[in-house]
Structures are given as structure tokens and as C-alpha cells.
Design an enzyme around this catalytic site. Structure first.
Site, PDB file in Angstrom:
ATOM      1  NE  ARG A 278      -1.153   4.760  -6.271  1.00  0.00           N
ATOM      2  CZ  ARG A 278      -0.840   3.890  -5.800  1.00  0.00           C
ATOM      3  NH1 ARG A 278      -1.873   2.983  -6.280  1.00  0.00           N
ATOM      4  NH2 ARG A 278       0.400   3.556  -5.031  1.00  0.00           N
TER       5      ARG A 278
ATOM      6  NE  ARG B 117       0.454  -4.305  -3.554  1.00  0.00           N
ATOM      7  CZ  ARG B 117      -0.918  -5.332  -4.121  1.00  0.00           C
ATOM      8  NH1 ARG B 117      -0.853  -6.461  -2.969  1.00  0.00           N
ATOM      9  NH2 ARG B 117      -1.430  -5.424  -4.798  1.00  0.00           N
ATOM     10  CB  THR B 118      -0.175   2.590  -2.129  1.00  0.00           C
ATOM     11  OG1 THR B 118       1.087   1.965  -2.595  1.00  0.00           O
ATOM     12  CG2 THR B 118       0.107   4.034  -1.570  1.00  0.00           C
TER      13      THR B 118
ATOM     14  CE  LYS C 256     -22.092  16.320  -7.821  1.00  0.00           C
ATOM     15  NZ  LYS C 256     -22.731  17.351  -6.687  1.00  0.00           N
TER      16      LYS C 256
ATOM     17  CG  HIS D 155       4.457   5.000  -5.244  1.00  0.00           C
ATOM     18  ND1 HIS D 155       4.230   5.773  -3.658  1.00  0.00           N
ATOM     19  CD2 HIS D 155       4.500   3.796  -5.378  1.00  0.00           C
ATOM     20  CE1 HIS D 155       3.548   4.657  -3.324  1.00  0.00           C
ATOM     21  NE2 HIS D 155       3.401   3.587  -4.156  1.00  0.00           N
TER      22      HIS D 155
HETATM   23  C1  NCD Z   1       2.805   0.784  -7.338  1.00  0.00           C
HETATM   24  C2  NCD Z   1       2.212   1.675  -8.403  1.00  0.00           C
HETATM   25  O1  NCD Z   1       1.332   1.444  -7.926  1.00  0.00           O
HETATM   26  O2  NCD Z   1       3.052   2.176  -8.380  1.00  0.00           O
HETATM   27  N1  NCD Z   1       2.291  -0.785  -6.726  1.00  0.00           N
HETATM   28  C3  NCD Z   1       2.387  -0.034  -5.031  1.00  0.00           C
HETATM   29  O3  NCD Z   1       2.367   1.209  -5.280  1.00  0.00           O
HETATM   30  N2  NCD Z   1       2.245  -0.947  -3.962  1.00  0.00           N
HETATM   31  C4  NCD Z   1       3.946  -0.384  -8.458  1.00  0.00           C
HETATM   32  C5  NCD Z   1       2.511  -1.355  -9.821  1.00  0.00           C
HETATM   33  O4  NCD Z   1       1.591  -0.715  -9.519  1.00  0.00           O
HETATM   34  O5  NCD Z   1       2.857  -1.711 -10.770  1.00  0.00           O
END
Ligand code: NCD
Length: 309
Positions: free
Chosen positions: A108, A58-59, A87, A136
Site C-alpha cells: 500500500r 482492515r486491508t 534513512k 484498490h
Molecule cells: C479504503 C482505502 O484505503 O482506500 N479503505 C479500505 O481499504 N478498506 C477506503 C478509505 O480509506 O476511505
């Protein structure tokens, strides 16, 4: 009010005030009403660099869809094994390289502090798309936007955050963000997965919190359940994970004890903590969150890239 997001990094939601968040939400509403050609001029000719060193559906896709919806384009590292990280290239050099091609970065990473470090290294704005178990922020922005859109207010709502409150980064950003809006928050977790001490003391006096282990006991009181996945990958010892897996499960039987308008949110992905039978009830709002996520991220990118919209 001048645009508080212009050219800024988005590392922690704590760096943004209530009026900043309201400005973002107002922009999200406004972008929805723009004519397609006006909307697609917001990021025309601009490039988003997507650097995802942890799995995501999703993100990442909502950032990409958001960028495309406002006329921009994206390039990405989504499989670190195919980049020079494999590498032995360090994060510093990878960030410097990506920023030389793009207008902003979303990162991320499994390490706490990675997003802040990238923001120090890069001159271009960096958005934290999840930093270890730390934060997040854009997830919290969309979570808060979802509650506001669905309920009109947050003030005095009774909101339970349930599950892995120790390792779930969305929980921390959400709590820091909610602290601006005056809800009553119930923290529900097994004792092993309680909110980390430093956050509890940071939040003291800023938000009305109570800690619980039993969800069923309080469910009739709640307006919102924010369910989370037990973060298996962040446990230092899988034996500890086995002890707490499956502690909470939301099903229709539990929800029948709650209010008719009780709303169930989840950042997703879910494993076993929400039964699929819940999906077709009016309580389920977790797929609405994914839609709001694209809108909020489109607004955020637009505000970072444009002084005025
Ligand atoms: C979350 C995350 O990556 O922290 N997911 C997200 O970004 N929608 C929650 C999770 O991974 O449980």
C-alpha cells in the site's frame, strides 16, 4: 479452466475478466468448506511480505489473517519510520529486499503507480493493497463478492456509489470490476468530487452510468448504496475539503425512504457519513464486508501460490 491467478501480480482489477473473478469467488466458497488441515496446507511454509506505507486496519489485518488461515506466515513493514525508508532508501531497494525473503508482497502506497512499479521491480508476485487515489483491486473483489453473496446476482441491480468519487480508489476498482456484471450505476457526489474524466471515458459503453448530486431523490430506486469517506488526506487544499465535508449522511430517516432490502456497503473506515444508528438495521452490510474480505483474500493468495487447489 486453468487458474488465472497463478503467479500473477494483482495491480488493477481491469487485468481480470468476469470469468477470472468468478473463478476467485468459487475458490473463496470452496476454501470455506475445506477441512482445517487441508486449508492450512495451501500456504504452508510460505511467507507474505506486507509493505504498508499508508494507514490501514482492515486491508492489512485481513491479508494477515487470511495468510495465517491457510497456513502461511507474514512479515511486515507497517511503520515506515522504523524501516530504512526513513534513512532515504528508495522503493526499488526496499521492494528488492523484501522480495528476497518472501513468496509474495502486498503493498500500500500513497503514490499512484507505486504498485505497478513494485511489480516491475519484483520477480515475486505483488498485490496492490491501495495505490494513491488510483485503485484498490482486492477491495473491489470483496465488494463484488459481498453483493453476490447477499443478493445472488448483480445483473440489473441499481447501485449508487456515493461521496468522494474523485479521490476514492475503491470507487475506481469497483466500477471497473462491476462493468463485467451489468448493473445500473448511479454516481452521487458533489460537483467537485465527480468521477475523474479519464475513468468516465474509459467506462463509456461498458457500464450503464448516470451522475447525480442528490441521494435522497434516488434512494427509493436503489438496491445498494456504496458509501465512501471523503478522502481528506488526498485534497491538495484543505479549504476545498471543508466545502464538501459532511455532504452526505446516511441515517435511518433516509433509509426509511428506501426499499426494505436496500443494502448499505462501505469499504470503511467511516467518519460521519453513516450514522451509528444504521449499524443495527438489516441494511448495514459493511461489517459483513470485512468478513468476506478475509475469505476473498485467502482465496486470492492461495490461487497466486498454487497452480491447483
Ligand atoms: C479504503 C482505502 O484505503 O482506500 N479503505 C479500505 O481499504 N478498506 C477506503 C478509505 O480509506 O476511505
Amino acid at each position: 479452466m486453468t487458474n488465472p491467478f497463478f503467479n500473477r501480480d494483482v495491480i488493477s482489477i481491469r487485468e481480470f475478466s468476469k470469468s477470472d473473478l468468478e473463478y476467485l469467488f468459487k475458490t473463496a466458497d470452496q476454501i470455506q468448506t475445506l477441512q482445517p488441515n487441508r486449508r492450512s496446507s495451501l500456504a504452508d511454509g510460505r511467507l507474505l511480505g506486507v509493505m504498508f506505507f499508508e494507514p490501514s486496519t482492515r486491508t492489512r489485518l485481513s491479508f494477515e489473517a487470511a495468510m495465517l488461515s491457510i497456513g502461511g506466515q507474514t512479515i511486515s513493514i507497517i511503520e515506515p519510520k522504523t524501516s530504512s525508508t526513513e534513512k532515504g532508501e528508495n522503493l526499488h531497494d526496499t521492494v528488492k529486499t523484501v522480495e528476497s525473503y518472501v513468496d509474495l508482497i502486498v503493498l500500500r502506497h500513497r503514490m499512484e503507480g507505486a504498485a505497478r512499479y513494485a511489480a516491475q521491480v519484483a520477480e515475486k508476485p505483488v498485490i496492490n493493497g491501495g495505490s494513491g487515489s488510483e485503485e484498490h483491486p482486492t477491495q473491489a473483489m470483496l465488494d463484488i463478492y459481498t453483493i453476490l453473496k447477499e443478493r445472488g446476482t448483480i445483473s440489473d441491480l441499481k447501485i449508487a456509489l456515493v461521496g468522494d468519487l474523485k479521490y476514492g480508489r475503491t470507487v475506481y476498482s469497483l466500477l471497473y470490476g462491476l462493468a463485467n456484471f451489468n448493473p445500473r450505476v448511479f454516481l452521487v457526489s458533489p460537483p467537485e468530487l465527480r468521477l475523474r474524466e479519464e475513468a468516465l471515458s474509459d467506462l463509456e459503453g461498458k457500464i450503464n452510468l448516470s451522475q447525480h448530486t442528490d441521494l435522497e431523490e434516488i434512494v427509493s430506486d436503489l438496491d445498494v448504496i456504496y458509501m465512501t469517506r471523503i478522502q481528506k488526506e488526498r485534497f491538495p487544499d484543505l479549504v476545498e475539503y471543508e466545502k464538501v465535508r459532511g455532504t452526505y449522511v446516511i441515517d435511518n430517516q433516509l433509509l426509511s425512504k428506501g426499499r426494505e432490502d436496500l443494502m448499505v456497503l462501505h469499504p470503511l473506515p467511516r467518519t460521519t457519513e453513516i450514522k451509528p444508528e444504521v449499524d443495527s438495521t438489516p441494511h448495514a452490510k459493511y461489517f459483513n464486508q470485512t468478513i468476506y474480505g478475509k475469505t476473498v483474500r485467502a482465496a486470492l493468495i492461495s490461487l497466486i501460490l498454487n497452480k491447483e487447489i
